[in-house]
Design a protein around this motif. Sequence first.
Motif, PDB file in Angstrom:
ATOM      1  N   SER A  65       0.837  -1.194   0.000  1.00  0.00           N
ATOM      2  CA  SER A  65       0.000   0.000   0.000  1.00  0.00           C
ATOM      3  C   SER A  65       0.870   1.240   0.000  1.00  0.00           C
ATOM      4  N   CYS A  66       0.365   2.284  -0.595  1.00  0.00           N
ATOM      5  CA  CYS A  66       1.058   3.574  -0.631  1.00  0.00           C
ATOM      6  C   CYS A  66       0.043   4.635  -0.242  1.00  0.00           C
ATOM      7  N   ALA A  67       0.292   5.277   0.886  1.00  0.00           N
ATOM      8  CA  ALA A  67      -0.602   6.305   1.390  1.00  0.00           C
ATOM      9  C   ALA A  67       0.007   7.679   1.183  1.00  0.00           C
ATOM     10  N   ALA A  68      -0.813   8.612   0.766  1.00  0.00           N
ATOM     11  CA  ALA A  68      -0.335   9.968   0.524  1.00  0.00           C
ATOM     12  C   ALA A  68      -0.848  10.923   1.584  1.00  0.00           C
ATOM     13  N   SER A  69      -0.025  11.871   1.941  1.00  0.00           N
ATOM     14  CA  SER A  69      -0.443  12.934   2.845  1.00  0.00           C
ATOM     15  C   SER A  69       0.112  14.251   2.311  1.00  0.00           C
ATOM     16  N   GLY A  70      -0.510  15.338   2.722  1.00  0.00           N
ATOM     17  CA  GLY A  70      -0.034  16.644   2.296  1.00  0.00           C
ATOM     18  C   GLY A  70      -0.506  17.050   0.917  1.00  0.00           C
ATOM     19  N   GLY A  71      -1.373  16.247   0.327  1.00  0.00           N
ATOM     20  CA  GLY A  71      -1.873  16.572  -0.999  1.00  0.00           C
ATOM     21  C   GLY A  71      -2.653  15.406  -1.553  1.00  0.00           C
ATOM     22  N   THR A  72      -3.275  15.612  -2.676  1.00  0.00           N
ATOM     23  CA  THR A  72      -4.064  14.557  -3.284  1.00  0.00           C
ATOM     24  C   THR A  72      -3.297  13.869  -4.401  1.00  0.00           C
ATOM     25  N   LEU A  73      -3.550  12.568  -4.536  1.00  0.00           N
ATOM     26  CA  LEU A  73      -2.932  11.796  -5.614  1.00  0.00           C
ATOM     27  C   LEU A  73      -3.810  11.729  -6.844  1.00  0.00           C
ATOM     28  N   SER A  74      -5.035  12.210  -6.739  1.00  0.00           N
ATOM     29  CA  SER A  74      -6.025  11.949  -7.775  1.00  0.00           C
ATOM     30  C   SER A  74      -5.649  12.534  -9.130  1.00  0.00           C
ATOM     31  N   ASN A  75      -4.771  13.522  -9.161  1.00  0.00           N
ATOM     32  CA  ASN A  75      -4.361  14.125 -10.436  1.00  0.00           C
ATOM     33  C   ASN A  75      -3.037  13.577 -10.947  1.00  0.00           C
ATOM     34  N   ASN A  76      -2.488  12.618 -10.214  1.00  0.00           N
ATOM     35  CA  ASN A  76      -1.161  12.107 -10.546  1.00  0.00           C
ATOM     36  C   ASN A  76      -1.196  10.683 -11.066  1.00  0.00           C
ATOM     37  N   CYS A  77      -0.416  10.435 -12.095  1.00  0.00           N
ATOM     38  CA  CYS A  77      -0.087   9.055 -12.418  1.00  0.00           C
ATOM     39  C   CYS A  77       0.847   8.562 -11.328  1.00  0.00           C
ATOM     40  N   MET A  78       0.724   7.294 -10.994  1.00  0.00           N
ATOM     41  CA  MET A  78       1.512   6.718  -9.913  1.00  0.00           C
ATOM     42  C   MET A  78       2.230   5.471 -10.401  1.00  0.00           C
ATOM     43  N   GLY A  79       3.373   5.238  -9.811  1.00  0.00           N
ATOM     44  CA  GLY A  79       4.139   4.063 -10.198  1.00  0.00           C
ATOM     45  C   GLY A  79       4.707   3.341  -8.988  1.00  0.00           C
ATOM     46  N   TRP A  80       4.937   2.067  -9.173  1.00  0.00           N
ATOM     47  CA  TRP A  80       5.686   1.256  -8.212  1.00  0.00           C
ATOM     48  C   TRP A  80       7.023   0.899  -8.862  1.00  0.00           C
ATOM     49  N   PHE A  81       8.058   1.001  -8.076  1.00  0.00           N
ATOM     50  CA  PHE A  81       9.405   0.699  -8.525  1.00  0.00           C
ATOM     51  C   PHE A  81      10.047  -0.243  -7.521  1.00  0.00           C
ATOM     52  N   ARG A  82      11.122  -0.880  -7.914  1.00  0.00           N
ATOM     53  CA  ARG A  82      11.857  -1.711  -6.972  1.00  0.00           C
ATOM     54  C   ARG A  82      13.349  -1.621  -7.248  1.00  0.00           C
ATOM     55  N   GLN A  83      14.094  -1.874  -6.187  1.00  0.00           N
ATOM     56  CA  GLN A  83      15.546  -1.858  -6.319  1.00  0.00           C
ATOM     57  C   GLN A  83      16.129  -2.978  -5.476  1.00  0.00           C
ATOM     58  N   ALA A  84      16.789  -3.885  -6.141  1.00  0.00           N
ATOM     59  CA  ALA A  84      17.470  -4.984  -5.470  1.00  0.00           C
ATOM     60  C   ALA A  84      18.910  -4.566  -5.185  1.00  0.00           C
ATOM     61  N   PRO A  85      19.537  -5.174  -4.183  1.00  0.00           N
ATOM     62  CA  PRO A  85      20.925  -4.813  -3.869  1.00  0.00           C
ATOM     63  C   PRO A  85      21.841  -4.956  -5.081  1.00  0.00           C
ATOM     64  N   GLY A  86      22.600  -3.919  -5.354  1.00  0.00           N
ATOM     65  CA  GLY A  86      23.535  -3.958  -6.459  1.00  0.00           C
ATOM     66  C   GLY A  86      22.931  -3.735  -7.821  1.00  0.00           C
ATOM     67  N   LYS A  87      21.630  -3.453  -7.846  1.00  0.00           N
ATOM     68  CA  LYS A  87      20.960  -3.246  -9.131  1.00  0.00           C
ATOM     69  C   LYS A  87      20.347  -1.860  -9.188  1.00  0.00           C
ATOM     70  N   GLU A  88      20.065  -1.415 -10.391  1.00  0.00           N
ATOM     71  CA  GLU A  88      19.426  -0.123 -10.566  1.00  0.00           C
ATOM     72  C   GLU A  88      17.933  -0.217 -10.223  1.00  0.00           C
ATOM     73  N   ARG A  89      17.374   0.912  -9.836  1.00  0.00           N
ATOM     74  CA  ARG A  89      15.947   0.965  -9.588  1.00  0.00           C
ATOM     75  C   ARG A  89      15.216   0.769 -10.905  1.00  0.00           C
ATOM     76  N   GLU A  90      14.153  -0.023 -10.879  1.00  0.00           N
ATOM     77  CA  GLU A  90      13.409  -0.301 -12.098  1.00  0.00           C
ATOM     78  C   GLU A  90      11.915  -0.124 -11.862  1.00  0.00           C
ATOM     79  N   GLY A  91      11.224   0.224 -12.942  1.00  0.00           N
ATOM     80  CA  GLY A  91       9.787   0.348 -12.864  1.00  0.00           C
ATOM     81  C   GLY A  91       9.125  -1.010 -12.863  1.00  0.00           C
ATOM     82  N   VAL A  92       8.110  -1.160 -12.044  1.00  0.00           N
ATOM     83  CA  VAL A  92       7.366  -2.410 -11.932  1.00  0.00           C
ATOM     84  C   VAL A  92       5.982  -2.266 -12.531  1.00  0.00           C
ATOM     85  N   ALA A  93       5.295  -1.184 -12.162  1.00  0.00           N
ATOM     86  CA  ALA A  93       3.928  -0.976 -12.634  1.00  0.00           C
ATOM     87  C   ALA A  93       3.608   0.504 -12.565  1.00  0.00           C
TER      88      ALA A  93
END
Length: 124
Positions: free
Chosen positions: A21-49
């Motif tokens: 889950s990803c919770a937002a505070s301090g503003g609304t997410l409704s106007n934003n595209c959102m993404g999930w990313f991941r980073q494994a040790p020794g690897k670059e951060r990559e987009g997941v969804a």
Amino acid sequence: QVQLLESGGGSVQAGGSLRLSCAASGGTLSNNCMGWFRQAPGKEREGVARISAGGSRTYYANSVKGRFTISRDNAKNMVYLQMNSLQPEDTAMYYCAAVTFCFGLGNPSDANYWGQGTQVTVSS
């Protein structure tokens, strides 16, 4: 400024499931595209969804397609990542982010705001 907080990570065996889950505070997410990313040790951060602001368009990395589902609830200011059939190669720190590119998976440079991450560990 929008602040993002991820939760739901943990340790599971291969084949298991987690829901991030990803919770937002301090503003609304409704106007934003959102993404999930991941980073494994020794690897670059990559987009997941990635999901469009209204939720009608979703995009996935080939490695997770058919196993992961991104969704959002704008009324609750939340974004989710349902992860099924987890494999050891899914082990990584997972981050959510507000992104500026909404028509594909994009890349981490599209992100405006990042959460602090939640760790996912999958054992074989």
